[in-house]
Design a protein around this motif. Structure first.
Motif, PDB file in Angstrom:
ATOM      1  N   LEU A  64       0.859  -1.174   0.000  1.00 53.72           N
ATOM      2  CA  LEU A  64       0.000   0.000   0.000  1.00 53.72           C
ATOM      3  C   LEU A  64       0.894   1.222   0.000  1.00 53.72           C
ATOM      4  O   LEU A  64       1.591   1.493   0.979  1.00 53.72           O
ATOM      5  N   GLN A  65       0.901   1.957  -1.115  1.00 59.77           N
ATOM      6  CA  GLN A  65       1.686   3.182  -1.211  1.00 59.77           C
ATOM      7  C   GLN A  65       0.856   4.338  -0.681  1.00 59.77           C
ATOM      8  O   GLN A  65      -0.216   4.637  -1.206  1.00 59.77           O
ATOM      9  N   CYS A  66       1.337   4.986   0.354  1.00 62.83           N
ATOM     10  CA  CYS A  66       0.573   6.068   0.981  1.00 62.83           C
ATOM     11  C   CYS A  66       0.837   7.398   0.284  1.00 62.83           C
ATOM     12  O   CYS A  66       1.915   7.627  -0.283  1.00 62.83           O
ATOM     13  N   TYR A  67      -0.150   8.276   0.346  1.00 63.95           N
ATOM     14  CA  TYR A  67      -0.028   9.616  -0.217  1.00 63.95           C
ATOM     15  C   TYR A  67      -1.090  10.492   0.431  1.00 63.95           C
ATOM     16  O   TYR A  67      -2.032   9.997   1.073  1.00 63.95           O
ATOM     17  N   GLU A  68      -0.941  11.784   0.286  1.00 61.07           N
ATOM     18  CA  GLU A  68      -1.885  12.724   0.885  1.00 61.07           C
ATOM     19  C   GLU A  68      -3.273  12.523   0.260  1.00 61.07           C
ATOM     20  O   GLU A  68      -3.416  12.451  -0.951  1.00 61.07           O
ATOM     21  N   GLY A  69      -4.280  12.397   1.119  1.00 62.17           N
ATOM     22  CA  GLY A  69      -5.641  12.200   0.641  1.00 62.17           C
ATOM     23  C   GLY A  69      -6.047  10.745   0.510  1.00 62.17           C
ATOM     24  O   GLY A  69      -7.156  10.453   0.060  1.00 62.17           O
ATOM     25  N   LEU A 128       2.669  -7.482   4.291  1.00 61.82           N
ATOM     26  CA  LEU A 128       2.002  -6.258   3.850  1.00 61.82           C
ATOM     27  C   LEU A 128       2.900  -5.067   4.150  1.00 61.82           C
ATOM     28  O   LEU A 128       3.239  -4.817   5.309  1.00 61.82           O
ATOM     29  N   LEU A 129       3.270  -4.344   3.120  1.00 59.78           N
ATOM     30  CA  LEU A 129       4.060  -3.124   3.274  1.00 59.78           C
ATOM     31  C   LEU A 129       3.139  -1.918   3.185  1.00 59.78           C
ATOM     32  O   LEU A 129       2.452  -1.724   2.175  1.00 59.78           O
ATOM     33  N   ILE A 130       3.096  -1.114   4.245  1.00 57.88           N
ATOM     34  CA  ILE A 130       2.399   0.172   4.233  1.00 57.88           C
ATOM     35  C   ILE A 130       3.496   1.215   4.086  1.00 57.88           C
ATOM     36  O   ILE A 130       4.145   1.615   5.061  1.00 57.88           O
ATOM     37  N   ASP A 131       3.722   1.624   2.858  1.00 57.54           N
ATOM     38  CA  ASP A 131       4.918   2.385   2.501  1.00 57.54           C
ATOM     39  C   ASP A 131       4.708   3.890   2.644  1.00 57.54           C
ATOM     40  O   ASP A 131       3.714   4.440   2.162  1.00 57.54           O
ATOM     41  N   GLU A 132       5.659   4.541   3.303  1.00 53.35           N
ATOM     42  CA  GLU A 132       5.664   5.999   3.493  1.00 53.35           C
ATOM     43  C   GLU A 132       4.383   6.464   4.171  1.00 53.35           C
ATOM     44  O   GLU A 132       3.683   7.345   3.672  1.00 53.35           O
ATOM     45  N   ILE A 133       4.100   5.907   5.329  1.00 54.23           N
ATOM     46  CA  ILE A 133       2.903   6.258   6.079  1.00 54.23           C
ATOM     47  C   ILE A 133       2.893   7.732   6.449  1.00 54.23           C
ATOM     48  O   ILE A 133       1.828   8.341   6.625  1.00 54.23           O
ATOM     49  N   ASP A 137      -2.509  11.368   5.527  1.00 55.23           N
ATOM     50  CA  ASP A 137      -3.039  12.335   6.491  1.00 55.23           C
ATOM     51  C   ASP A 137      -3.145  11.711   7.881  1.00 55.23           C
ATOM     52  O   ASP A 137      -3.174  10.487   8.043  1.00 55.23           O
ATOM     53  N   ASP A 138      -3.242  12.594   8.892  1.00 59.06           N
ATOM     54  CA  ASP A 138      -3.419  12.118  10.263  1.00 59.06           C
ATOM     55  C   ASP A 138      -4.657  11.238  10.384  1.00 59.06           C
ATOM     56  O   ASP A 138      -4.651  10.227  11.102  1.00 59.06           O
ATOM     57  N   GLU A 139      -5.727  11.620   9.678  1.00 58.51           N
ATOM     58  CA  GLU A 139      -6.979  10.871   9.782  1.00 58.51           C
ATOM     59  C   GLU A 139      -6.819   9.441   9.292  1.00 58.51           C
ATOM     60  O   GLU A 139      -7.469   8.525   9.806  1.00 58.51           O
ATOM     61  N   ARG A 177       6.818  13.975   8.638  1.00 59.87           N
ATOM     62  CA  ARG A 177       5.978  14.532   9.695  1.00 59.87           C
ATOM     63  C   ARG A 177       5.955  13.534  10.847  1.00 59.87           C
ATOM     64  O   ARG A 177       6.329  12.364  10.700  1.00 59.87           O
ATOM     65  N   ASP A 178       5.528  14.000  12.018  1.00 60.20           N
ATOM     66  CA  ASP A 178       5.439  13.119  13.184  1.00 60.20           C
ATOM     67  C   ASP A 178       4.230  12.199  13.055  1.00 60.20           C
ATOM     68  O   ASP A 178       3.147  12.632  12.641  1.00 60.20           O
ATOM     69  N   LEU A 179       4.422  10.953  13.430  1.00 57.11           N
ATOM     70  CA  LEU A 179       3.334   9.990  13.437  1.00 57.11           C
ATOM     71  C   LEU A 179       2.634  10.012  14.791  1.00 57.11           C
ATOM     72  O   LEU A 179       3.218  10.378  15.805  1.00 57.11           O
ATOM     73  N   HIS A 180       1.371   9.593  14.793  1.00 48.44           N
ATOM     74  CA  HIS A 180       0.573   9.602  16.019  1.00 48.44           C
ATOM     75  C   HIS A 180       1.149   8.606  17.025  1.00 48.44           C
ATOM     76  O   HIS A 180       1.595   7.516  16.677  1.00 48.44           O
TER      77      HIS A 180
END
Length: 311
Positions: A64-69, A128-133, A137-139, A177-180
């Motif tokens: 899963l490639q992460c991105y804004e939105g 499962l790779l969650i890439d560039e979390i 977004d924070d949500e 950015r900082d992660l939760h």
């Protein structure tokens, strides 16, 4: 894998060189069934570690490639509205009654990477790779809490799906950015540092077949020096591998300033970085002879090897 040493051996067999710290983190993640959060600068091998782990375990690899939105519909699941609409029209044409229970079934469920990992029914658990979390977004992080903590996904219309074989989950972050804190608490953690020139040379040697040892050694030492400059985007291992591949493709066997300038686009990703790296080289010009045709280094009046840039 029974111990960290076996992790190193299994990853080595698929051409990924893991140090003791990373091997211990992977071993504990596997043994405890916990997600593993890998952080480090771009290009140090975080994504490659997850891919190599899937190879070493001989299990499916999901990404899963992460991105804004990024939304739940793109990461967890989505309903196939076109098929649902077609089902409605067919039912109407036959005069059949419909309700939500006939529309919201697994027949119309589109699995995205996270739900696919949960519902995987193969003989081995997938990686499962969650890439560039950190790009999401924070949500979106909040959507992951149930999955990371319980290896489960809740679909309001169908209920909760829990993995029979919890997937091996690797998250990566470049710290943009900082992660939760709640996400970090659910994961084991490891920071991957940029390797020393000697270790980088060992990694590059595995990745670039046919490159000479002097070229690999000099290129890795050069990158180590370049990273000390005030660059916009310091080159990582990925850029180093690309650069050595380019040099080897040109027939270069010994690094000289002229070859650096000709291939600088592999390591300098902004105009300012290009100028800064070029300006830090010993006296040379783009027309300087290539080591493919001359073994004399242009950085030394005596024709010795090219001197590294001065930070």
């Amino acid at each position: 894998m029974n111990n960290p040493e076996e992790v190193i051996q299994r990853l080595d067999a698929v051409d990924y060189l893991a140090d003791d710290g990373l091997a211990m983190a992977i071993f504990l993640a596997l043994r405890l069934g916990k997600p593993l959060l890998l952080e480090g600068e771009p290009g140090v091998g975080k994504t490659a570690a997850a891919k190599a782990l899937a190879q070493a375990l001989d299990t499916p690899f999901l990404r899963l490639q992460c991105y804004e939105g990024l939304t739940a519909g793109e990461a967890l699941y989505e309903w196939n509205y076109q098929r649902q609409l077609l089902h409605i029209r067919l039912a109407e044409s036959h005069g059949a009654a419909l309700d939500d229970s006939s529309l919201f079934t697994t027949e119309f469920l589109q699995e995205r990477p996270i739900l696919r990992a949960v519902r995987h029914d193969g003989p081995t658990a997938p990686v499962l790779l969650i890439d560039e979390i950190d790009r999401a977004d924070d949500e979106f992080e909040a959507l992951l809490f149930e999955f990371l903590g319980e290896a489960a996904v809740t679909i309001p219309e169908l209920g909760t799906f829990a993995a029979t074989r919890p997937p091996v989950v690797v998250l990566t972050s470049n710290r943009s950015r900082d992660l939760h804190d709640a996400l970090r608490r659910r994961c084991l953690y490891h920071w991957i540092p940029f390797p020393t020139p000697d270790r980088a040379a060992s990694i590059v040697r595995r990745a670039v077949e046919g490159a000479s040892d002097p070229l690999i050694r000099d290129a890795c030492e050069f990158i180590g020096r370049v990273r000390g400059l005030d660059l916009d985007k310091a080159p990582g291992l990925a850029e180093t591998i690309d650069w050595v591949s380019a040099l080897a493709a040109l027939g270069v066997t010994e690094l000289v300033a002229g070859d650096v300038l000709r291939t600088i686009g592999a390591i300098a990703k902004t105009p300012d970085d290009r100028d800064l790296i070029g300006g830090a080289l010993p006296s040379a010009s783009p027309s300087a002879p290539s080591s493919a045709s001359s073994s004399a280094g242009v950085g030394s009046p005596a024709g010795g090897p090219m001197a590294p840039p001065t930070p």
